[in-house]
Motif scaffolding. Structure first.
Motif, PDB file in Angstrom:
ATOM      1  N   ILE A 228       0.839  -1.198   0.000  1.00  0.00           N
ATOM      2  CA  ILE A 228       0.000   0.000   0.000  1.00  0.00           C
ATOM      3  C   ILE A 228       0.876   1.250   0.000  1.00  0.00           C
ATOM      4  O   ILE A 228       0.576   2.239  -0.684  1.00  0.00           O
ATOM      5  N   MET A 229       1.972   1.193   0.748  1.00  0.00           N
ATOM      6  CA  MET A 229       2.870   2.340   0.815  1.00  0.00           C
ATOM      7  C   MET A 229       3.403   2.705  -0.568  1.00  0.00           C
ATOM      8  O   MET A 229       3.458   3.878  -0.944  1.00  0.00           O
ATOM      9  N   SER A 230       3.778   1.698  -1.336  1.00  0.00           N
ATOM     10  CA  SER A 230       4.345   1.961  -2.661  1.00  0.00           C
ATOM     11  C   SER A 230       3.294   2.465  -3.639  1.00  0.00           C
ATOM     12  O   SER A 230       3.624   3.040  -4.673  1.00  0.00           O
ATOM     13  N   ALA A 231       2.009   2.266  -3.307  1.00  0.00           N
ATOM     14  CA  ALA A 231       0.923   2.704  -4.198  1.00  0.00           C
ATOM     15  C   ALA A 231       0.251   3.986  -3.720  1.00  0.00           C
ATOM     16  O   ALA A 231      -0.652   4.494  -4.393  1.00  0.00           O
ATOM     17  N   GLU A 232       0.691   4.523  -2.590  1.00  0.00           N
ATOM     18  CA  GLU A 232       0.001   5.672  -1.982  1.00  0.00           C
ATOM     19  C   GLU A 232      -0.094   6.872  -2.930  1.00  0.00           C
ATOM     20  O   GLU A 232      -1.136   7.545  -2.994  1.00  0.00           O
ATOM     21  N   LEU A 233       0.960   7.160  -3.666  1.00  0.00           N
ATOM     22  CA  LEU A 233       0.933   8.304  -4.579  1.00  0.00           C
ATOM     23  C   LEU A 233      -0.153   8.169  -5.644  1.00  0.00           C
ATOM     24  O   LEU A 233      -0.585   9.161  -6.229  1.00  0.00           O
ATOM     25  N   SER A 234      -0.594   6.940  -5.874  1.00  0.00           N
ATOM     26  CA  SER A 234      -1.605   6.690  -6.906  1.00  0.00           C
ATOM     27  C   SER A 234      -3.032   6.772  -6.375  1.00  0.00           C
ATOM     28  O   SER A 234      -3.980   6.813  -7.166  1.00  0.00           O
ATOM     29  N   ILE A 235      -3.193   6.779  -5.046  1.00  0.00           N
ATOM     30  CA  ILE A 235      -4.555   6.718  -4.490  1.00  0.00           C
ATOM     31  C   ILE A 235      -4.918   7.893  -3.584  1.00  0.00           C
ATOM     32  O   ILE A 235      -6.096   8.099  -3.292  1.00  0.00           O
ATOM     33  N   TYR A 236      -3.926   8.649  -3.115  1.00  0.00           N
ATOM     34  CA  TYR A 236      -4.233   9.650  -2.080  1.00  0.00           C
ATOM     35  C   TYR A 236      -5.194  10.734  -2.572  1.00  0.00           C
ATOM     36  O   TYR A 236      -6.045  11.225  -1.804  1.00  0.00           O
ATOM     37  N   LEU A 255       4.015  11.461   3.635  1.00  0.00           N
ATOM     38  CA  LEU A 255       4.870  12.123   2.644  1.00  0.00           C
ATOM     39  C   LEU A 255       4.312  11.909   1.241  1.00  0.00           C
ATOM     40  O   LEU A 255       4.363  12.808   0.397  1.00  0.00           O
ATOM     41  N   ASN A 256       3.774  10.727   0.993  1.00  0.00           N
ATOM     42  CA  ASN A 256       3.239  10.379  -0.325  1.00  0.00           C
ATOM     43  C   ASN A 256       1.760  10.710  -0.487  1.00  0.00           C
ATOM     44  O   ASN A 256       1.127  10.247  -1.426  1.00  0.00           O
ATOM     45  N   THR A 333       3.239  16.795   0.505  1.00  0.00           N
ATOM     46  CA  THR A 333       3.383  15.668  -0.418  1.00  0.00           C
ATOM     47  C   THR A 333       4.645  15.763  -1.256  1.00  0.00           C
ATOM     48  O   THR A 333       4.952  16.810  -1.847  1.00  0.00           O
ATOM     49  N   ALA A 334       5.396  14.672  -1.294  1.00  0.00           N
ATOM     50  CA  ALA A 334       6.595  14.547  -2.125  1.00  0.00           C
ATOM     51  C   ALA A 334       6.854  13.061  -2.341  1.00  0.00           C
ATOM     52  O   ALA A 334       6.251  12.208  -1.689  1.00  0.00           O
ATOM     53  N   GLU A 335       7.763  12.757  -3.253  1.00  0.00           N
ATOM     54  CA  GLU A 335       8.057  11.354  -3.534  1.00  0.00           C
ATOM     55  C   GLU A 335       9.053  10.769  -2.560  1.00  0.00           C
ATOM     56  O   GLU A 335       9.042   9.562  -2.286  1.00  0.00           O
ATOM     57  N   SER A 336       9.936  11.605  -2.029  1.00  0.00           N
ATOM     58  CA  SER A 336      10.967  11.083  -1.108  1.00  0.00           C
ATOM     59  C   SER A 336      11.330  12.147  -0.087  1.00  0.00           C
ATOM     60  O   SER A 336      11.081  13.327  -0.294  1.00  0.00           O
ATOM     61  N   PHE A 337      11.918  11.694   1.014  1.00  0.00           N
ATOM     62  CA  PHE A 337      12.365  12.613   2.031  1.00  0.00           C
ATOM     63  C   PHE A 337      13.615  13.349   1.560  1.00  0.00           C
ATOM     64  O   PHE A 337      14.454  12.790   0.859  1.00  0.00           O
ATOM     65  N   GLU A 338      13.738  14.605   1.950  1.00  0.00           N
ATOM     66  CA  GLU A 338      14.928  15.375   1.585  1.00  0.00           C
ATOM     67  C   GLU A 338      16.085  14.997   2.504  1.00  0.00           C
ATOM     68  O   GLU A 338      15.891  14.665   3.657  1.00  0.00           O
TER      69      GLU A 338
END
Length: 338
Positions: A228-236, A255-256, A333-338
């Protein structure tokens, strides 16, 4: 006199052997790290393992040669990565997430290569260790155990009128088994309507999110589930548009795009994992006698953009969450932590 000379010669030999052993003390260690999937929390763990080992290396006068790979949810690729580590004669393996740790455990039973796991939610339930205090074999590590009741408290702190709670997870993930069972028990005792939605890949997770929206659920709970974590950007976005808050077990979900992530500080978990690696390789600690490290699950991370999209007032949410958290953090929201 002869006895005295013999004693002196014996002592000289002992000191010579000690000096030789000291001169030949190992200063370079090969570490193989296998990540389960490319996601923000797990990547953050590895980044902090690398940084902390570099610090330790400089302090102790040793070097850690790190070979890192990612199986991206593919079990056959995972096995090949671990086989390559074995062929490369690494001094220690690091398994990030439960499936990797379990596979490493099985593939090191005969060779005894030390294994340090990271972000394993239930080491006992997965059969990785005999106890948290004394693992009992060639494996130990860090756990991101999830306090399910604490997250569910936040749902009702934000919306006391919530009645319909969705459980979104991958049934194949060991990390989700115990938290989902706990959630069903806790929510059932509260008289909530609970419905399970599952997915084993991104496409299925998106379909599950569509079903959650269609069923007009009041909130969604997901534990530290890597799928689910890897798909979060697609569903949020679709959940936010439907005004359905997603409560999850890691800050990387927030973050996602998820409304909230609750759990451990994964940067700190990575550093603590590195300390365990160094303790085993440099100081000779035995994994079997090295206690599994657990952490306080007291930090709530709120995505302020999603919070606003849902229609919540962040300051009011922060106030409502305060009794149930050690701290409430903001994120965008971002794809990765800075």
């Amino acid at each position: 006199m002869k006895k005295m000379m013999a004693l002196v010669l014996s002592l000289m030999m002992v000191f010579s052997m000690v000096s030789l052993a000291s001169a030949e003390a190992k200063t370079n260690f090969k570490v193989g790290i296998c990540n389960f999937v490319d996601d923000a929390s797990l990547n953050q763990i590895i980044q902090n393992i690398r940084e902390r080992l570099d610090e330790i290396g400089k302090d102790k006068g040793v070097t850690f040669e790190i070979n890192e790979d990612n199986c991206n949810l593919d079990s056959s690729v995972m096995q090949q990565i671990i086989a390559d580590f074995i062929a490369d004669e690494v001094d220690l393996m690091v398994g990030v997430a439960t499936p990797v740790a379990m596979t490493m455990q099985g593939m090191t039973e005969d060779n005894g290569i030390p294994v340090v796991f990271a972000a394993v939610s239930d080491p006992l339930g997965a059969g990785l260790v005999q106890s948290l205090g004394a693992p009992g074999a060639n494996i130990t590590g860090t756990s991101d155990y999830l306090d399910t009741a604490a997250i569910l408290n936040l749902i009702f702190a934000a919306n006391p009128d919530a009645k319909k709670i969705a459980l979104l997870y991958n049934p194949s993930e060991d990390a989700s088994t115990a938290p989902i069972a706990a959630a069903k028990e806790i929510l059932g005792a509260k008289g909530m309507e609970v419905k399970e939605y599952t997915g084993t890949n991104a496409s299925e997770v998106m379909q599950a999110a569509d079903a959650i929206v269609s069923d007009e659920m009041d909130a969604v709970f997901t534990p530290t589930d890597n799928t689910i974590m890897s798909a979060e950007l697609s569903i949020y976005e679709k959940l936010a548009e439907a005004k359905i808050p997603h409560y999850t077990g890691a800050d990387s979900f927030a973050l996602n795009g998820a409304f909230l992530g609750y759990g451990v500080d994964y940067a700190n978990l990575g550093r603590e994992t590195a300390d365990m690696i160094a303790e085993i390789l440099v100081n000779g600690a035995k994994p079997a006698e090295t206690a599994v490290k657990t952490f306080d699950n007291g930090t709530a991370t709120v995505n302020t953009e999603t919070c606003a999209a849902i229609g919540f007032d962040f300051e009011k949410i922060k106030e409502a969450f305060a009794p149930f958290c050690t701290q409430v953090k903001e994120i965008k929201t971002a794809e990765s932590f800075e």
